[in-house]
Design a protein around this motif. Sequence first.
Motif, PDB file in Angstrom:
ATOM      1  N   GLU A   1      14.953  17.073 -24.059  1.00 44.27           N
ATOM      2  CA  GLU A   1      14.278  15.826 -24.449  1.00 44.27           C
ATOM      3  C   GLU A   1      13.128  16.178 -25.382  1.00 44.27           C
ATOM      4  O   GLU A   1      12.311  17.054 -25.062  1.00 44.27           O
TER       5      GLU A   1
ATOM      6  N   ASN B   1      12.728   9.567 -27.474  1.00 45.94           N
ATOM      7  CA  ASN B   1      12.260   8.339 -26.847  1.00 45.94           C
ATOM      8  C   ASN B   1      12.034   7.278 -27.932  1.00 45.94           C
ATOM      9  O   ASN B   1      11.419   7.546 -28.958  1.00 45.94           O
TER      10      ASN B   1
ATOM     11  N   GLU C   1      16.355   7.432 -25.568  1.00 48.81           N
ATOM     12  CA  GLU C   1      15.880   7.028 -24.245  1.00 48.81           C
ATOM     13  C   GLU C   1      15.067   5.749 -24.414  1.00 48.81           C
ATOM     14  O   GLU C   1      14.147   5.681 -25.226  1.00 48.81           O
TER      15      GLU C   1
ATOM     16  N   ASP D   1      15.386   5.045 -19.398  1.00 53.10           N
ATOM     17  CA  ASP D   1      14.311   5.928 -18.939  1.00 53.10           C
ATOM     18  C   ASP D   1      13.473   5.251 -17.854  1.00 53.10           C
ATOM     19  O   ASP D   1      13.421   4.024 -17.772  1.00 53.10           O
TER      20      ASP D   1
ATOM     21  N   LYS E   1      17.835   7.460 -15.945  1.00 54.65           N
ATOM     22  CA  LYS E   1      16.907   8.537 -15.573  1.00 54.65           C
ATOM     23  C   LYS E   1      16.000   7.986 -14.489  1.00 54.65           C
ATOM     24  O   LYS E   1      15.212   7.053 -14.727  1.00 54.65           O
TER      25      LYS E   1
HETATM   26 MG    MG Z   1      11.945  10.055 -21.835  1.00 56.61          MG
END
Ligand code: MG
Length: 751
Positions: A522, A580, A613, A643, A664
């Motif tokens: 990530e 993200n 995400e 996320d 997640k």
């Molecule tokens: Mg994240």
Amino acid sequence: MSRQADELVDLVTRLREIEERIVELTEGSVDAITDSQGRPWLLSRAQQELRERSELQRQFSEQQTAILNALPAHIALLDANANIIDVNEAWRHFSASNSTTGSQDSIGFNYLDVCDAAPGEAFEAHRTAAGIRAILAGESDSFSLEYPCHGPDTKRWFNMVATPLRSFQQRGAVVMHIDITDRKLAELELRRAAGFFSASNDGVVIIDTEGFIVDVNPAYSRISGFSQEELKGKRGSIHLRLNGPEMERKIEEALEARDHWSGELRAQRKDGEVYVQKVSVSTVRDDSGQVVNYITVVNDITRLKAHEAELDRVAHYDVLTGLPNRRLLTDRLEQAVRHARRHAESLAVCYLDLDNFKPINDRWGHEAGDRVLVDVARRLENCLRESDTLSRIGGDEFVFLLPSIDGGSELDQVLERLLSTLQEPLTVNGGTARVSSSVGVALFPDDAEDPDTLLRFADQAMYSAKAAGRNRYFRFDSREVQQMEERKSQLQSIIDGLKHHEFILQYQPKVDLRDGSLIGVEALVRWQHPERGLLSPAEFLGIVIDSDYEIRFGEYVLETALAQLDRWQEQGLHIQVSINVSGNELRQAGLADRIASRLAQHVGIHPSQLEIEVLETTAIKDIDQVLVALTQCRSTGIQVSLDDFGTGYSSLTIFRRLPVDTLKIDQSFIRDMLVDSNDRSIVESVIHMARAFNRNVVAEGVETMEHARVLLEMGCFQVQGHGIAPPMDAAAIPDWIREWQRQRVWESLRG
Ligand code: MG
Ligand code: C2E
Ligand code: MG
């Protein structure tokens, strides 16, 4: 002067008569002299008389010369042939300074020749010559002519008078030239003044020392509608009434002090119409300084005023609503602040912006939009007091000033009434529309003391009202401004940081606990701050979010991650990177296209190697828009992960519809699940739910191998967290992978 001349001529004539008689006597043509009744005198008496007469004649001749010389007129005596036989002192003097005669005294010259030689046509030599001839021939008793005489530097006027003269049995004439320049000039002056008076386009009113009208000219009658007769003898001040006694006094004072006053006055015509005059009054004094009268010159400037007013309206008023515009508001605000300061009162400056005006314009067209604005203006007017100022300063922005109002309940009441009035439905093109408004308020003197700052603060407060959800009013808050200022400067340093490549990405591995394989990394952004060191997103992301730079920032992250993937590919490392994506990035139209076009520039990267995400909280906010965006993203082949799952409490219905590949589980549940059974239950149910809906599940924030072991037990195989690896520089990733695979820690987790 001509009467004097007549008498003189008479005198001379009688003298000549007496002379003639004396001569007759002397010559013996008569033997006695009789008195006036015809009684004869004695001869001896006659001789005595003769002596006396001759003495008298001498005296008279002297007297005649003295009289002639004393006279200012230029006098010449002519014989029957018009030869000049005698002239007086004045004639001589004039001849000397005017050489037309070519001689000092002209005696012996023929007057008719002198006439011909006289300069200019004005003298009319032929007429004069004819006149003189008629007198000499006994056909006429007098001739006179006024004529101008041009000298080298001056122009003078003369009156020429000629009368018969009898002497020594021969006929002659007396010719006088009398200087009438002063009279002529005065006459001309008078005529000129009279010409101005009657021909002038300006009205003229002459007022005597007691204030009564002596005369008015035709122009004034035209302007006022009153005839000369109606005005003469009336008080001059009758037309001042409309301007109040104060003005009359002011004019009197000015005339006393300076002999002059000028200004604008309102007056009423005969038909009752009120008009505006531009007036100038002057005192006229005689040589001794005594006031003779007052002259008033009047211009009707009504049309000029109307034109001025029209210009003023265009410059200061909004054409659509007729309300004061920004320019006039600036004046009014300055006045209001001055007034409030002088009277120690408060003043509220309110900035209003309609909340949803654009959709009205878009849907119904601009004309309908304009009608709504006019309607809004009228509603606002109805809510405000007479003493308040309401202005429209732009599209759907209005500013109103509420003088002498305190910041407490009175202000609240006004604003609440205003907001609710504006919320009432509007009729647009037969349909109904609703607008609401956001109002910001700044108070004098509490918030600021100068007009510009008050307006700026009110504007800022209006933005706060919008940000807080619209359809409300907000009082200006200085702390908020401070925060805004800070935010602005922070954002600027972020922009500078981007330019200087101070933002870097660290990568945190995600692994599968069953075989230790690397699922991906990530990308987590960091700010390598030149003074403050490495900063985590918590310290700067909040400033970027909702700013104009949010999208650019996201693009920077995407590009950096893709470039890194390229580099890893070159090193033979084929991994997946997740980035993200913020809520605004997601909602911004064309995210999928942007990602696709970026990917197209990195030919070695397969779309499935990129994952985005999205926070669960943002995903469920504008669900319809998000569904479209996520579907589009997935159709480009990239992966989507939800996320911080569990923090958004999305319902099963929503969850089922969301096009995501992975969940997640939020790290807050993972962290405490070993000690908190509730958290453990949540983690378990998320795992079950993911399985039920056929989604991958990743546990984030796995801080210890114990966490990892429990998760493995619960059936969650994919993990990320400090327990596995912290976020690290891209360069460290290959070494970490080698080390992770060498140690094979995951093997010890299996029971
Ligand atoms: Mg994240
Ligand atoms: P996130 O996406 O949930 O990322 C995980 C965060 O948890 C990261 O914090 C990571 O450093 C931290 N973390 C990982 N393992 C552990 C652990 O075992 N224990 C603890 N206590 N923390 C752990 P970080 O890097 O501070 O990022 C915070 C958040 O900032 C991220 O949360 C993400 O929402 C956001 N973020 C990071 N980078 C970006 C970015 O490039 N764009 C956007 N829009 N948001 C980003
Ligand atoms: Mg997270």
